[in-house]
Scaffold this active site. Structure first.
Site, PDB file in Angstrom:
ATOM      1  N   HIS A  16      -7.850  -5.582  -5.860  1.00  0.00           N
ATOM      2  CA  HIS A  16      -8.803  -6.696  -5.987  1.00  0.00           C
ATOM      3  C   HIS A  16     -10.230  -6.157  -6.054  1.00  0.00           C
ATOM      4  O   HIS A  16     -11.049  -6.618  -6.854  1.00  0.00           O
ATOM      5  CB  HIS A  16      -8.733  -7.617  -4.763  1.00  0.00           C
ATOM      6  CG  HIS A  16      -7.474  -8.396  -4.602  1.00  0.00           C
ATOM      7  ND1 HIS A  16      -6.789  -8.468  -3.412  1.00  0.00           N
ATOM      8  CD2 HIS A  16      -6.786  -9.189  -5.471  1.00  0.00           C
ATOM      9  CE1 HIS A  16      -5.737  -9.254  -3.544  1.00  0.00           C
ATOM     10  NE2 HIS A  16      -5.700  -9.695  -4.793  1.00  0.00           N
ATOM     11  N   ARG A  91      -2.103  -6.091 -13.284  1.00  0.00           N
ATOM     12  CA  ARG A  91      -1.673  -4.755 -12.879  1.00  0.00           C
ATOM     13  C   ARG A  91      -0.650  -4.196 -13.845  1.00  0.00           C
ATOM     14  O   ARG A  91      -0.745  -3.066 -14.290  1.00  0.00           O
ATOM     15  CB  ARG A  91      -1.048  -4.796 -11.474  1.00  0.00           C
ATOM     16  CG  ARG A  91      -2.030  -5.003 -10.365  1.00  0.00           C
ATOM     17  CD  ARG A  91      -1.332  -5.381  -9.097  1.00  0.00           C
ATOM     18  NE  ARG A  91      -0.595  -6.630  -9.278  1.00  0.00           N
ATOM     19  CZ  ARG A  91      -0.059  -7.336  -8.296  1.00  0.00           C
ATOM     20  NH1 ARG A  91      -0.129  -6.896  -7.064  1.00  0.00           N
ATOM     21  NH2 ARG A  91       0.570  -8.461  -8.533  1.00  0.00           N
TER      22      ARG A  91
END
Ligand code: PNS
Length: 169
Positions: A16, A91
């Site tokens: 993050h 991701r």
């Protein structure tokens, strides 16, 4: 242009932070927003206030990043912000289908654009849930989360084990 970076952040991870830091270089202001809705309460390790405190500490050095929370539809929140798009991190391919669906739905119901930032490969396998699992068994999570999350995880599991030990007598 501004950005809203929404999520559960239970707790914020290095993945993050990577996406957020890079977004902060691209947008005038980035608001990290902890989305909380009643249905999901109780599914989180950290309370909303704890998640906000961790995020505030983790983002203190990023001058154009602010931390907020919201309990409704993301598109309603974004509509309240000035000139804002949604930023989400990707991701791996496994994230894509879910993100594609919510990006399309958010554009359909709120005419809001979503911008994706690919998380650095070193964080491809890091998620809040895996970090919590590793931390719960005392495993090494040092690189996977910012120091504020690591300290909070250690505290939380120490408290939980102390309570359990107390109950066991
Ligand atoms: O960190 P997460 O759990 O992957 O974040 C998901 C989140 C909070 C961004 C998503 O669940 C969301 O936007 N929730 C708010 C409610 C909402 O707007 N739902 C409709 C999306 S189509």
């Amino acid at each position: 242009m501004n950005a809203v970076f929404p999520g559960s952040f239970d707790p914020v991870t290095s993945g993050h932070m990577d996406v957020l830091t890079r977004a902060s270089h691209m947008f005038e202001q980035v608001t990290v927003t902890v989305m909380h809705n009643a249905r999901k309460q109780g599914h989180h390790l950290f309370s909303l206030d704890e998640r906000l405190d961790i995020l505030r500490e983790a983002t203190a050095a990023l001058p154009n990043v602010r931390v907020d929370s919201f309990g409704g539809l993301l598109v309603d929140y974004v509509a309240q912000q000035e000139r804002s798009v949604i930023v989400r991190g990707l991701r791996a391919v496994s994230d894509y289908e879910y993100e594609l669906q919510i990006a399309h739905l958010n554009r359909q119901i709120g005419e809001v654009e979503t911008v994706f930032i690919m998380a650095a490969t070193q964080w491809s396998f890091v998620s809040s849930s895996m970090v919590k699992e590793i931390a719960s068994y005392g495993g090494q999570i040092h690189e996977m989360v910012p120091p504020a999350s690591e300290a909070a995880l250690r505290r939380k599991f120490a408290e939980m084990y102390a309570t359990k030990a107390g109950e066991a007598g």
